[in-house]
Write a protein that holds these residues in place. Structure first.
Motif, short mmCIF file in Angstrom:
data_model
loop_
_atom_site.label_atom_id
_atom_site.label_comp_id
_atom_site.label_asym_id
_atom_site.label_seq_id
_atom_site.Cartn_x
_atom_site.Cartn_y
_atom_site.Cartn_z
N SER A 20 0.69 -1.27 -0.31
CA SER A 20 0.48 -0.27 -0.09
C SER A 20 0.83 0.99 0.42
O SER A 20 1.68 1.22 0.40
N LYS A 21 0.40 2.18 -0.85
CA LYS A 21 1.34 3.59 -0.56
C LYS A 21 0.53 4.52 0.30
O LYS A 21 1.02 5.73 0.58
N ASP A 22 -0.77 4.50 0.93
CA ASP A 22 -1.64 5.47 1.50
C ASP A 22 -1.63 4.62 3.34
O ASP A 22 -0.89 4.25 4.58
N VAL A 23 -2.60 4.10 3.68
CA VAL A 23 -3.23 3.30 4.44
C VAL A 23 -3.84 2.21 4.64
O VAL A 23 -3.27 0.89 2.83
N VAL A 24 -3.68 1.42 5.38
CA VAL A 24 -4.67 0.08 5.53
C VAL A 24 -5.51 -0.14 4.57
O VAL A 24 -5.91 0.14 4.50
N HIS A 25 -5.39 -1.22 4.23
CA HIS A 25 -6.36 -1.57 2.63
C HIS A 25 -6.32 -3.25 3.07
O HIS A 25 -5.81 -4.15 3.82
N GLY A 26 -7.41 -3.73 2.51
CA GLY A 26 -8.05 -5.52 2.52
C GLY A 26 -7.30 -5.74 1.27
O GLY A 26 -7.52 -5.01 0.09
N PHE A 27 -6.99 -7.36 0.59
CA PHE A 27 -6.84 -7.46 -0.24
C PHE A 27 -7.99 -9.11 -0.38
O PHE A 27 -7.11 -9.92 0.77
N MET A 45 -6.40 -11.36 2.76
CA MET A 45 -4.64 -10.29 3.89
C MET A 45 -5.17 -9.14 3.72
O MET A 45 -5.69 -8.58 2.73
N MET A 46 -4.01 -8.33 4.50
CA MET A 46 -4.44 -7.14 5.13
C MET A 46 -3.46 -6.46 4.06
O MET A 46 -2.13 -6.90 4.17
N ILE A 47 -2.97 -4.69 4.03
CA ILE A 47 -2.30 -4.47 3.37
C ILE A 47 -2.36 -3.56 4.14
O ILE A 47 -2.43 -2.38 3.94
N ASN A 99 -11.48 -5.24 1.70
CA ASN A 99 -12.84 -5.27 2.57
C ASN A 99 -12.45 -4.85 4.30
O ASN A 99 -12.26 -5.10 5.67
N GLU A 100 -10.95 -3.22 4.49
CA GLU A 100 -10.51 -2.67 5.90
C GLU A 100 -11.58 -1.45 5.61
O GLU A 100 -10.45 -0.54 4.30
#
Lengths: 164, 54
Positions: free
Chosen positions: A106-113, A122-124, A147-148
């Protein structure tokens, strides 16, 4: 200490269940290679470090060129960057039966995949590279979604994998 | 004689206590086994779901 016959029965039942559960998890983890997503998971395919400077994602290989790369017989690596609010590259095409390794950061915040209906989830986290492997046996359109909760455009953050 | 009588009485009491305990734990055994079966079934159901999505 006196143990009632019934107590012995349910203690043995409980103990045996625990042994079976742990044995099954142990066998799938150490002999079948089932492991949770992590930067080290796809080590045979990637030689990358599992961390990346989140502020220099677009300049750091391999994330300076997100995309699909064929690495073997029916084996692909998808290098992906998650950002608010999308995935790069988007709308990927993959042949059916292909084994795909996703490496995502990720280049900014927490994302989901997540690919619904599969174990891909998984969490990015910015600063880390997360990897997961999946074999697309069935042709069709697969949805990749975040999904985050990542901000006001979170509900628009998705892309597709077309397997044909 | 008196002692033997006492011992006998104690034996009978022990026997009674044992049977009582055995009777009293039947329901517990049944509920523990039902709960255990539920846990085992749901564990394997989730494991099967995980394997089918591999």
């Amino acid at each position: 200490m006196h143990l009632h016959k019934y107590e012995r029965i349910w203690l043995m039942f409980g103990g045996a269940s625990l042994v079976v559960f742990l044995a099954v998890i142990g066998i799938t983890a150490f002999f079948m290679g089932d492991q949770p997503p992590s930067g080290a998971f796809c080590a045979p395919v990637f030689a990358n470090a599992d961390t990346v400077d989140p502020e220099k994602v677009t300049e750091t290989p391999p994330f300076n060129e997100p995309g699909i790369k064929k690495v073997g017989e029916n084996q692909y690596v998808v290098t992906m960057v998650a950002y608010s609010f999308g995935f790069q590259p988007s709308n990927i095409e993959i042949p059916a039966g292909a084994e795909v390794y996703f490496q995502v950061t990720s280049k900014d915040v927490v994302h989901g995949f997540e690919i619904p209906g599969t174990n891909v989830n998984m969490m990015i986290t910015p600063g880390y590279v997360n990897t997961i492997r999946y074999t697309f046996d069935e042709p069709g359109n697969y949805l990749i979604l975040c999904n985050e909760y990542c901000g006001v455009g979170h509900q628009f953050m998705s892309t597709t994998v077309e397997v044909k | 004689m008196a002692q033997t009588g006492l011992e006998q009485k104690k034996l009978v009491q022990d026997q009674q206590e044992k049977t009582e305990q055995q009777m009293a734990l039947k329901g517990t055994l049944a509920s523990v086994m039902i709960l255990g079966a539920l846990i085992v079934i749901s564990w394997f159901a989730m494991f099967a779901l995980f394997m089918s999505r591999q």
